[in-house]
Design a protein around this motif. Sequence first.
Motif, PDB file in Angstrom:
ATOM      1  N   UNK A 164      54.876  39.768  29.801  1.00 45.85           N
ATOM      2  CA  UNK A 164      56.081  40.486  29.381  1.00 45.85           C
ATOM      3  C   UNK A 164      56.849  40.864  30.640  1.00 45.85           C
ATOM      4  N   UNK A 165      58.069  41.367  30.481  1.00 47.49           N
ATOM      5  CA  UNK A 165      58.872  41.669  31.662  1.00 47.49           C
ATOM      6  C   UNK A 165      58.365  42.895  32.407  1.00 47.49           C
ATOM      7  N   UNK A 166      57.601  43.737  31.725  1.00 48.73           N
ATOM      8  CA  UNK A 166      57.031  44.917  32.387  1.00 48.73           C
ATOM      9  C   UNK A 166      55.648  45.185  31.819  1.00 48.73           C
ATOM     10  N   UNK A 167      54.915  46.070  32.512  1.00 49.60           N
ATOM     11  CA  UNK A 167      53.678  46.532  31.899  1.00 49.60           C
ATOM     12  C   UNK A 167      54.040  47.580  30.849  1.00 49.60           C
ATOM     13  N   UNK A 168      53.053  48.237  30.270  1.00 52.34           N
ATOM     14  CA  UNK A 168      53.327  49.104  29.126  1.00 52.34           C
ATOM     15  C   UNK A 168      53.618  50.556  29.510  1.00 52.34           C
ATOM     16  N   UNK A 169      54.103  50.727  30.749  1.00 48.95           N
ATOM     17  CA  UNK A 169      54.714  52.008  31.124  1.00 48.95           C
ATOM     18  C   UNK A 169      56.022  51.788  31.875  1.00 48.95           C
ATOM     19  N   UNK A 224      46.437  48.306  39.791  1.00 53.87           N
ATOM     20  CA  UNK A 224      46.893  49.688  39.655  1.00 53.87           C
ATOM     21  C   UNK A 224      47.870  49.868  38.499  1.00 53.87           C
ATOM     22  N   UNK A 225      47.792  51.046  37.867  1.00 50.14           N
ATOM     23  CA  UNK A 225      48.904  51.539  37.067  1.00 50.14           C
ATOM     24  C   UNK A 225      49.625  52.570  37.932  1.00 50.14           C
ATOM     25  N   UNK A 226      50.634  53.264  37.383  1.00 52.42           N
ATOM     26  CA  UNK A 226      51.425  54.167  38.231  1.00 52.42           C
ATOM     27  C   UNK A 226      50.607  55.375  38.699  1.00 52.42           C
ATOM     28  N   UNK A 227      49.703  55.885  37.852  1.00 52.91           N
ATOM     29  CA  UNK A 227      48.928  57.067  38.229  1.00 52.91           C
ATOM     30  C   UNK A 227      47.949  56.759  39.360  1.00 52.91           C
ATOM     31  N   UNK A 228      47.158  55.687  39.207  1.00 56.25           N
ATOM     32  CA  UNK A 228      46.186  55.355  40.258  1.00 56.25           C
ATOM     33  C   UNK A 228      46.890  54.929  41.542  1.00 56.25           C
ATOM     34  N   UNK A 229      48.055  54.293  41.412  1.00 61.40           N
ATOM     35  CA  UNK A 229      48.821  53.917  42.611  1.00 61.40           C
ATOM     36  C   UNK A 229      49.283  55.164  43.348  1.00 61.40           C
ATOM     37  N   UNK A 273      49.972  46.980  36.120  1.00 64.80           N
ATOM     38  CA  UNK A 273      48.802  46.798  35.262  1.00 64.80           C
ATOM     39  C   UNK A 273      48.504  48.010  34.398  1.00 64.80           C
ATOM     40  N   UNK A 274      49.574  48.734  34.025  1.00 66.65           N
ATOM     41  CA  UNK A 274      49.419  49.811  33.059  1.00 66.65           C
ATOM     42  C   UNK A 274      49.467  49.242  31.654  1.00 66.65           C
ATOM     43  N   UNK A 275      48.360  49.304  30.929  1.00 67.91           N
ATOM     44  CA  UNK A 275      48.287  48.726  29.581  1.00 67.91           C
ATOM     45  C   UNK A 275      47.840  49.791  28.588  1.00 67.91           C
ATOM     46  N   UNK A 276      48.179  49.576  27.314  1.00 70.56           N
ATOM     47  CA  UNK A 276      47.804  50.506  26.254  1.00 70.56           C
ATOM     48  C   UNK A 276      47.091  49.746  25.139  1.00 70.56           C
TER      49      UNK A 276
END
Length: 436
Positions: A282-287, A307-312, A322-325
């Motif tokens: 997809x064009x973005x991850x899920x955040x 990484x997602x935004x929090x761990x980054x 790599x933020x996924x739901x």
Amino acid sequence: MFDLAEKTLKMAEQMGADEAEVFIVRNRSITADLKRKKIESGKERVSEGIGIRTIVNGAVGFASTNTVERIDDAVKVAISSAKVRESDPDWTALPSNSKYPEVSGTFDRRIDELGLEECISLTGEMINGALSIPNITTTSGSFSTTITKQMIMNTNGVEVTDEGTGVSGFVDVITTEGDISTAYDFEVSRSLDIDTFMIGKNAAELALRSQNGISIEPQKTNVILHPFAFSDIIGNTFEPSLDADNVQKGRSSLIGKIDEKIATSELTMIDDGTLHGGIETSISDEEGTPSQRTTIIEKGTFRSYLYDSYTAGKDKTRSTGNGVRHSYASTPSVGSRNLIIEYPQSDVIGETEEGIFINTVIGAHTANAISGDFSVEARNAFTIKDGEIDKPIKSLMLSGNIFDMLSNVTGAGADVRKVGGTVTPSLKIANMSIVG
């Protein structure tokens, strides 16, 4: 969707949120199930839901609802949840608006136009494919299509809308005469390009070939893992160590291993959220972070965690997208997206004088996700002799360590398959322990 998201964000800000995020999903799915040679049921389902994250003084709150009329209540719960929590010193911010990549192969209008009758017909084709082989019957299976539209909007300017389609077919079969043997096959795609007749036929032929298995002695030998088997093992042993959250919490064998050699020099592994037609594309991850191509292993050398935004934010680095739901009812966490295994391809079976070929495994979920150790039962396994698949094996246990495996890969087939979010060929691993 846009009006609903905008209204929800304004409501959250008015109630005291410093930051807020809305994640909306609309999904239409059609599923036909089969059982014992017959189509048991067919159903069409439409669903919609919204997840709301709010940040108040560095504390994160979350709520969700599948009822538009109750969005006010959901926002209040998210705000209240944030206010009763302590401020998280590791929180930085929600993603900001960015330049998003173009992706392709994720939407097929033919799937969008497919109705319940057509899905039932394609399910019947899987049955026909299996029954085209003598002495075989189907035991279970399903054919399904999905059309998903989702929107991510937050107070930092992110406004991402993405729409995609998917189709999958699965069938499980069993022999009806002689030695009892089972097998399965499945295909997944973003386009209506899977051959449902061949799914059934392939499963049936594999079950038939697996009859009258022999016993073998414990040994160390060359093992070739079909994409089904390899993806199952790597998903339970290696992928957890890539998760930056596990790294930060001391639950990964890859801590401190950046730029170290962890695999054979001919192996490369990439996480690619922009892959053409990828199941996780997809064009973005899920955040709302732009999708990207991340090299994890480069010619045997480990290059990056996911990484997602929090761990980054905790590591003062950038999210790898790599933020996924799991659904609208969950907050983002780290997950792989189109994990691609690259290795020079060849006639890997023809080049093997002696070894074992394994189609599928069971029990990979019991592996040690930190050490990478595993012990699994092999299904539909065969001996290899003089470059050809030889005799079926009655019973077989395979054990090892994923990091040893990656260092001992000596070949790869040309049979690249999309197994969910993993894209891999069959891989040949030297000196693996097997017990008959």
